[in-house]
Design an enzyme around this catalytic site. Structure first.
Site, short mmCIF file in Angstrom:
data_model
loop_
_atom_site.label_atom_id
_atom_site.label_comp_id
_atom_site.label_asym_id
_atom_site.label_seq_id
_atom_site.Cartn_x
_atom_site.Cartn_y
_atom_site.Cartn_z
CG ASN A 7 3.88 14.51 7.21
OD1 ASN A 7 2.72 14.93 7.15
ND2 ASN A 7 4.17 13.24 7.40
NE ARG A 78 2.09 11.19 4.34
CZ ARG A 78 1.37 10.76 5.37
NH1 ARG A 78 1.43 11.39 6.51
NH2 ARG A 78 0.63 9.70 5.27
CG HIS A 167 -0.11 3.89 4.22
ND1 HIS A 167 -0.77 2.87 4.88
CD2 HIS A 167 0.21 4.80 5.16
CE1 HIS A 167 -0.87 3.16 6.17
NE2 HIS A 167 -0.27 4.34 6.37
NE ARG A 228 -5.88 5.27 11.78
CZ ARG A 228 -5.03 5.57 10.81
NH1 ARG A 228 -5.28 5.21 9.58
NH2 ARG A 228 -3.92 6.21 11.09
CD GLU A 370 5.13 7.22 4.35
OE1 GLU A 370 5.27 6.95 5.56
OE2 GLU A 370 4.05 7.54 3.85
#
Ligand code: ADP
Length: 389
Positions: A7, A78, A167, A228, A370
């Site tokens: 990642n 990823r 996601h 956010r 993940e």
């Protein structure tokens, strides 16, 4: 099969080596401050390589230490943005790498780093198959009425401005595990998945496919997140621009200074819950704003699914914060949803049901993973399509 899961961020590289058949992790690590020009390391983390290639040398040394003579079979990346092209994981070649690179404008912080990681590995281990697993791919099944913004068509045709969703690897993995727990085939799973981490999104799943998701053109749309804002009236940005804010200022405010951080002064859910429990009114309001927003989305996605048959919580907050789950649950009475206070409080790393027997639909907590999903997808693609050079 031994898969190295990568990642890559702009200045960091997270890695994990997994045995796919056993589902086990052989080793993992995080390399930070890539290209920041300071050599020092600390806390067992290796720090300060000049670029992604040098970071990879450090990964190689660290995994060699653990693997000894055993060899990696594949690398799974990823990749944040797969645009409209990638609906599933793909074996990487030069053309695919260039296609990912062409999507850089859509994910300027992420895709360039993914490309650097892929090229560094291709140079270092040209014989290793690499697979790209896209965060957006699972949402390629969104119907047009869900992905279109009500904006002039030229924005879509000239700039690719539409809703993509993110996601996806997590939502798909969690949907499949939830289906297994409920004893329904993947392709018959109808439910709503709430992935609540530092970034957060909800997905509506009908027949095992994503039919709506709360993140849009970028991972900023939708829920209240750690730093956010999620949904806001877009005119606020116009107002601020007219008041002299630069685009950088606006971008930074929305992505780094908003969300729980803005409402409660802290972006970590644990701290916000603790503060609220000790009487901090701002923290309590932050939880109310975030849980209300999520409950509204769940209600909306019940409609998108055409009658959800399960609600699933996952990721850091979804898996661990019984307080936040309870706040959301309290707002869902109109859907006939009822959490069992005792089951909700239980701590476990296993997928489980936390609703009462009388709840109209079951509410589940399903841990996401993940890296595992990326490793499994990588192994599947390699077995299907890799021909050694
Ligand atoms: P990321 O999006 O970075 O992968 P995570 O899925 O790790 O994020 O989620 C991070 C969030 O999970 C943080 O807000 C953190 O406070 C929250 N979290 C982790 N453990 C707990 C816990 N035991 N109780 C409440 N919140 C938790």
């Amino acid at each position: 099969m031994l898969v190295l899961v990568i990642n890559s961020g702009s200045s960091s590289l997270k890695y994990q080596v997994r045995n796919v058949e056993k589902g086990s992790v052989l080793t993992e690590g995080l390399i930070e401050e890539i290209g920041m020009g300071n050599g020092g390391g600390g806390d067992g983390e290796i720090e300060g390589p000049r670029d992604h290639a040098e970071a990879l040398e450090q990964v190689d040394a660290a995994i060699h230490h653990v693997l000894g003579d055993r060899k990696l079979d594949a690398v799974g990346h990823r990749v944040v943005h797969g645009g409209e092209r990638f609906a599933e994981p793909v074996l990487v070649n030069n053309e695919i790498t260039r296609a990912i690179e062409r999507l850089n404008p859509l994910a300027p912080l992420h895709n360039p780093a993914n490309v650097l990681g892929i090229r560094a590995i291709a140079r270092k281990w040209p014989e290793l198959p690499q697979v790209a697993v896209f965060d957006t791919a699972f949402h390629r099944t969104l119907p047009e009425h869900a992905w279109r913004y009500a904006l002039p068509d030229s924005l879509y045709t000239n700039h690719g401005i539409r809703r993509y969703g993110f996601h996806g690897t997590s939502h798909e993995y969690v949907a499949q595990r939830a289906a297994a727990l409920l004893g329904v085939p993947d392709e018959e799973f109808d439910g709503v998945i709430a992935h609540l981490g530092n970034g957060a999104s909800v997905t509506a799943i009908r027949g095992g496919k994503s039919v709506d998701t709360s993140m849009g053109f970028t991972p900023l749309e939708g829920l209240v997140m750690g730093t956010r804002s999620g949904d806001v009236d877009p005119s606020i940005l116009v107002f601020l621009a007219r008041a002299g804010w630069s685009t950088e200022d606006i971008d930074s405010m929305l992505n780094r200074e908003s969300g729980l951080r803005a409402l409660a002064g802290n972006n970590d859910m644990r701290s916000v819950v603790e503060a609220a429990e000790s009487g901090d009114a701002k923290a309590a309001m932050a939880l109310a704003v975030a849980s209300y927003r999520l409950a509204k989305y769940i209600g909306g996605y019940h409609v998108a699914v055409g009658g959800a048959k399960a609600l699933v919580f996952t990721a850091g907050i979804g898996e661990n914060s019984h307080q936040f789950r309870a706040l959301v649950g309290e707002r869902l009475g109109a859907l006939g949803i009822e959490l069992d206070a005792g089951l909700n409080r239980e701590r476990s790393k296993e997928p489980r049901v936390i609703s009462t027997g009388g709840s109209d639909i079951p509410v589940l907590v399903v841990p996401t993973d993940e890296e595992r999903a990326i490793a499994e997808a990588t192994a599947a693609v390699v077995e299907r399509s890799w021909v050694a050079p």
